[in-house]
Design a protein around this motif. Structure first.
Motif, PDB file in Angstrom:
ATOM      1  N   GLY A  16       0.855  -1.181   0.000  1.00 12.03           N
ATOM      2  CA  GLY A  16       0.000   0.000   0.000  1.00 12.03           C
ATOM      3  C   GLY A  16       0.891   1.232   0.000  1.00 12.03           C
ATOM      4  N   LYS A  17       0.630   2.142  -0.898  1.00  7.34           N
ATOM      5  CA  LYS A  17       1.450   3.348  -1.003  1.00  7.34           C
ATOM      6  C   LYS A  17       0.577   4.585  -0.870  1.00  7.34           C
ATOM      7  N   THR A  18       0.984   5.495   0.023  1.00  9.17           N
ATOM      8  CA  THR A  18       0.275   6.755   0.185  1.00  9.17           C
ATOM      9  C   THR A  18       1.266   7.907   0.194  1.00  9.17           C
ATOM     10  N   SER A  30      -3.673   7.706  -1.889  1.00 11.31           N
ATOM     11  CA  SER A  30      -2.989   6.478  -2.296  1.00 11.31           C
ATOM     12  C   SER A  30      -2.480   6.610  -3.723  1.00 11.31           C
ATOM     13  N   SER A  31      -1.490   5.787  -4.064  1.00  7.82           N
ATOM     14  CA  SER A  31      -0.878   5.853  -5.389  1.00  7.82           C
ATOM     15  C   SER A  31      -1.877   5.512  -6.497  1.00  7.82           C
TER      16      SER A  31
END
Length: 143
Positions: A16-18, A30-31
């Motif tokens: 998970g990327k933010t 988020s990405s």
């Protein structure tokens, strides 16, 4: 910084990327743009959420998934109406901030002992529970 005492994963299933700016009074996205929220301090009347609510939502969703795995392992059918009401407290003690949490679990139609067994197994396998184990006070309550 990595902890050499923790085994390295064999496989990473998801990341998970933010991107967050402004801290507790900023925003986080988020990405993939599926999450795009305004952040506010707890108790604020301004629109937005806070890290404690986001943590509670993530943990409760993950915990339900872990109970599903536990149900399969224990040969029990997880009720369709299964719910977890997570409460994450932001605390201040002796000049330091910390968290504590309660997971209030509803497993309609299951007897108390079966519900406790499912919750205990889930608490041992849920990644959020593992991350908090021994670090914060956590109460698991069967409703």
């Amino acid at each position: 910084m990595t902890n050499s005492n923790i085994p390295q994963p064999e496989k990473i299933l998801y990341t998970g990327k933010t991107h967050t700016t402004g801290g507790r009074e900023g925003s986080s996205k988020s990405s993939d743009d599926n999450l795009n929220v305004k952040l506010t301090i707890p108790g604020s009347s301004r629109p937005g959420t806070n890290p404690e609510q986001l943590f509670a939502a993530g943990w409760s969703a993950c915990f339900i998934g872990a109970m599903g795995k536990a149900a399969g392992k224990l040969n029990v059918k997880l009720p369709a109406e299964t719910a977890v009401d997570a409460e994450v407290d932001l605390c201040f003690t002796d000049g330091e901030y910390s968290l504590q949490a309660r997971l209030n679990i509803s497993l309609p139609g299951l007897d108390t002992e079966t519900a406790k067994a499912l919750a205990a197994e889930a608490h041992n396998t849920c990644p959020y529970s593992k991350a908090t184990k021994g670090n914060i006070n956590v109460a698991i309550n069967i409703l």
